[in-house]
Design an enzyme around this catalytic site. Structure first.
Site, PDB file in Angstrom:
ATOM      1  N   SER A 669      46.438  -8.440  36.408  1.00 60.89           N
ATOM      2  CA  SER A 669      45.277  -9.045  35.783  1.00 60.89           C
ATOM      3  C   SER A 669      45.621 -10.490  35.407  1.00 60.89           C
ATOM      4  O   SER A 669      45.987 -11.273  36.274  1.00 60.89           O
ATOM      5  CB  SER A 669      44.862  -8.214  34.568  1.00 60.89           C
ATOM      6  OG  SER A 669      43.563  -8.510  34.179  1.00 60.89           O
ATOM      7  N   HIS A 789      39.649  -1.738  37.884  1.00 64.94           N
ATOM      8  CA  HIS A 789      40.660  -2.737  37.550  1.00 64.94           C
ATOM      9  C   HIS A 789      42.033  -2.135  37.365  1.00 64.94           C
ATOM     10  O   HIS A 789      43.037  -2.828  37.446  1.00 64.94           O
ATOM     11  CB  HIS A 789      40.246  -3.491  36.294  1.00 64.94           C
ATOM     12  CG  HIS A 789      41.068  -4.715  36.053  1.00 64.94           C
ATOM     13  ND1 HIS A 789      41.156  -5.745  36.964  1.00 64.94           N
ATOM     14  CD2 HIS A 789      41.858  -5.071  35.024  1.00 64.94           C
ATOM     15  CE1 HIS A 789      41.954  -6.691  36.491  1.00 64.94           C
ATOM     16  NE2 HIS A 789      42.396  -6.309  35.322  1.00 64.94           N
TER      17      HIS A 789
END
Length: 818
Positions: A669, A789
């Site tokens: 991320s 994610h």
């Protein structure tokens, strides 16, 4: 990165979110049900938007977000824009071909003789994991009703199930399945992923038998792991969904955030069509939806600007703590600034407009804008309003009293809202020192438990609610901070002072205790327990890997500007400092997220058991030392985060633990952006890189999915920020064609990642492949078709991605040994 707004009180701190993100990429297991004023990644304030994460509604929205901002200039400057089309056949074929090439080069981890995949999968599906629970009321005979969501080998999508406290306290609890996600997925033909539940508060439910039991809940279900969810109301008495025909609250796939205002009224933010979302793709409006009516007819009760990140609305019911019911609305102006509005209401004001009880009540007062700095947060407890500061604040001009950035103060809520901040007397609950920071807090019926970190070590402090809910009195706490992760969560803060207390360390498996806040005052500890507040060990995770002979050390590196940067090192006690120890360095460094000790089961299996060393760097941009540590690496100062990480890497090498060819780095991320920068800044310093679900194109990040919400962290590429500093921190734009050798890098992402767009990874890899022809630039790319994610939608996918990454890094570093 950060998740989206919730329309209710948050229970997750920045550290919790950090642990959650860490778990995605390192195999840690995180849990922290504490109530947090900070409201990180999943709360009603913007901190909940987890850094680079977001949700989109459908393929139509994906197309909108991926292509509507493309211009002819863009296409000429960036020949890889076609990869921003998430589910185009060309993009998906690129992903499939890349996956085949990756497994062809690195091998299929499910068939590898390393055994990593099988070991990790066994761990992820182990029945020995701690089943964390939430209290959903009590049985008729007074036993606590506990709910848990559980995945295992037989139930990869999971079971939502319940038991009682008396049963949970045994070694073999008797569970009753309430909802079987695998069966539901098979029935609906949809790969459902459970994204959480939001219970109807018992105190606002006339059907709860005077608050005895939770009767309804809102479930969020995702297709394939995306953040965009379907909202479905669930009846806990009949254990079935409430259909629209029965008056149930149901909404199609969107980044919906909803919570109960009362049994028959929801506060809802979602994609309601044109202009209902902000530029960041989050709700711009809040509607008050009455049961039995159409969502299209629900009146709009609050709205923000298109340029806001999002808006939120929630009810904070403090009657159990001698306080009032507070109705709060907020506009998240940026990721770190908000405008808050609040008022005190009665229960009748929460009912449907046509309810006789509401009609008989006088109208509630108007909302008051909360007169605080935009970068401060608020919360309520009892009769108090808490104010958490991210910059110095002088509430009463001319008083000579200024409260420090990172402090948490409180005052009387009614006085503050009705008479203004000048009429208030303020009390400091927490004031930071150079190496201390506020993390989160938990409330019980009569106590507040404050979690702080001292030099990245955990410590709990206890305060008792006094003076009829208007003050807090310090009553004790931990004598020393410890190198461990600790989390707390009230069992039932409305009528009990019991709370959950969990600890773990890098090499110590998690242990869950039942604790009692009242015991802090008595000072009488139970036998075998160091903490005076612990009453009973409830559950413990057995050792998931062999930690024999491992030691944990905290060390400090000195960054380029002279700043000391702490890091934790886990390695064998008898490690020979000959530069040949395969060393894995993990970092994040953004969004005020703290990293710290936690049990890292899969990293232990995949790395430490093999004889490697594991390192976590507490670099600037994180929250380890409060807002100032984070703010030191914002925007134009982003280089501080990267310089800190490089300093830790160089310090490891200077100690002879490793050398460049035996040092791997990993991040996901925002940490994926960190990895991209390490790749382009110091290709000479690392032997292998795993770059997971990353941001990499900082020229267009704000046009992709939720990217616009992160401009307070990184800067705005459409302004002078690009030329002044942002281009320096865009790995996609800093690939150097003159470099003959870049370190081996594995880039991973997910097609269904609707927080950080998969195009970041796709475009970077394709550009590297094209520019690196004939050069020593080994790059491997794997895109999971599901997973969101986190990169994986179930345990098998998680084990696959974990084994792929760790085996790649280990085998690459072993080639670099001398």
């Amino acid at each position: 990165m950060l998740q989206s707004l919730a329309f209710s009180r948050s229970s997750i701190s920045r550290r919790t979110v950090a642990a959650s993100i860490f778990a995605l990429f390192s195999g840690g297991v995180s849990w922290n049900p504490s109530r947090s004023l900070v409201r990180a990644f999943v709360t009603p304030s913007i901190r909940q938007y987890r850094a680079p994460h977001t949700a989109f509604r459908s393929t139509i929205d994906q197309s909108r977000l991926a292509s509507s901002t493309m211009t002819a200039t863009d296409l000429s400057e960036d020949p890889y824009l076609f990869l921003e089309e998430v589910e185009s056949e060309e993009s998906l074929q690129f992903a499939r071909d890349s996956n085949d090439a990756c497994l062809g080069a690195l091998g299929d981890p499910t068939k590898s003789d390393t055994g990593t995949y099988d070991r990790v999968l066994t761990t992820l599906e182990s029945d020995d994991r701690i089943p964390h629970v939430s209290q959903y009321g009590r049985t008729e005979d007074g036993d606590d009703i506990l709910f848990n969501f559980w995945k295992d080998k037989k139930n990869p999508k999971g079971l939502w199930r319940r038991t009682t406290m008396s049963s949970y306290s045994t070694d073999s609890p008797a569970w009753k399945t309430v909802l079987d996600l695998d069966a539901l997925a098979e029935k609906d033909g949809i790969s459902w992923v459970y994204k959480g539940s939001r219970a109807l508060p018992r105190a606002r439910d006339p059907m709860s038998e005077n608050g005895r039991q939770v009767t309804r809940a809102l479930l969020s279900l995702s297709r394939g792991g995306a953040d965009a969810t379907y909202l479905k109301e669930f009846d806990l008495l009949s254990e079935s969904f409430v259909s629209e025909e029965e008056g149930g609250f149901c909404l199609p796939e969107a980044k919906t955030r909803a919570s109960y205002k009362s049994r028959d009224v929801l506060l809802v933010g979602s994609d309601f069509g044109p202009d209902s979302l902000t530029d960041s793709g989050y709700p711009r409006t809040v509607r008050e939806w009455v049961r039995g009516t159409k969502i299209e007819d629900a009146p709009l009760v609050f709205e923000g600007e298109k340029t806001d990140v999002s808006v939120s609305a929630y009810i904070d019911d403090q009657r159990a703590h001698h306080g009032s019911i507070y109705e709060v609305r907020a506009r998240a102006l940026t990721f770190y600034t908000s405008k808050h509005y609040a008022r005190v209401v009665d229960y009748e004001h929460l009912l449907a407009p046509n309810d006789p009880k509401r009609l008989a009540k006088e109208a509630p007062p108007e909302f008051t804008e909360v007169d605080i700095q935009d970068d401060a947060d608020i919360d309520f407890f009892g009769k108090m309003i808490f104010i958490s500061l991210r910059s110095d604040w002088t509430p009463i001009e001319g008083s000579g009293i200024t409260y420090k950035s990172g402090a948490m103060i409180y005052t009387d809520a009614a006085t503050f809202l009705l008479k203004g901040r000048d009429a208030c007397k303020y009390t400091v609950l927490f004031e930071p020192e150079e190496k201390t920071a506020f993390e989160t807090y938990t409330t019980t019926k009569n106590y507040l438990i404050l979690s702080i970190i001292e030099n990245v070590k955990a410590k709990l402090l206890f305060y008792k609610l006094s003076n009829d809910g208007s003050e807090l009195e310090y009553v004790g706490g931990d004598a020393e901070s410890q190198i461990r992760a600790s989390s707390t969560g009230g069992l039932n803060s409305e009528d009990s002072d019991l709370f959950w207390f969990q600890t773990s360390g890098y090499t110590q498996p998690s242990t869950l205790y039942m604790a009692n806040a009242t015991k802090v005052e008595s000072g009488e500890s139970m036998p075998d327990f160091e903490e005076v507040y612990v009453e009973k060990e409830m559950k413990s995770l057995p050792a998931m890997y062999d930690a024999t002979g491992l030691k944990v050390i905290q060390r400090f590196a000195v960054s380029e500007d002279g700043t000391e940067v702490p890091y934790f090192l886990v390695m064998k006690e008898d490690t020979v400092l000959d530069e040949n120890t395969p060393t894995l360095l993990y970092g994040y460094g953004g969004f005020e997220i703290s990293l710290g000790p936690k049990y890292i089961a899969t990293a232990g299996i995949s790395w430490l058991e093999r004889g490697g060393a594991y390192v976590e760097a507490n670099i600037r941009g994180g929250g380890e030392f409060g807002p100032s540590w984070h703010q030191a690496a914002l925007k134009a100062n982003r280089n501080k985060s990267y310089e800190d990480f490089i300093a830790v890497a160089e310090h490891l090498i200077s100690t002879k633990l490793c050398k460049a060819t035996t040092l791997a780095v990993r991040g996901g991320s925002n940490g994926g952006l960190l990895m991209g920068m390490m790749y382009t800044m110091r290709p000479d310093l690392f032997g292998a890189i795993h770059c997971a679900v990353p941001l990499l194109d900082m020229k267009r990040y704000h046009t992709l999915l939720a990217g616009a919400s992160w401009m307070a962290e990184y800067g705005n590429p459409d302004t002078d920020d690009w030329e002044n500093f942002l281009y320096k921190y865009s790995p996609y734009h800093n690939i150097d064609p003159s470099v003959e050798k870049y370190p081996p890098m594995l880039v991973t992402t997910s097609t269904r990642d609707d927080r950080v767009h998969p195009a970041h990874a796709r475009k970077m890899v394709k550009k590297l492949w094209d520019m690196g022809k004939g050069k020593d630039w080994p790059v491997y790319y794997y895109e999971n078709i599901e997973g969101g994610h986190g990169g994986a939608a179930d345990a098998k996918q998680s084990a696959f991605m974990t084994a792929l990454a760790y085996d790649f890094m280990w085998e690459t570093l072993c080639k670099g040994r001398s």
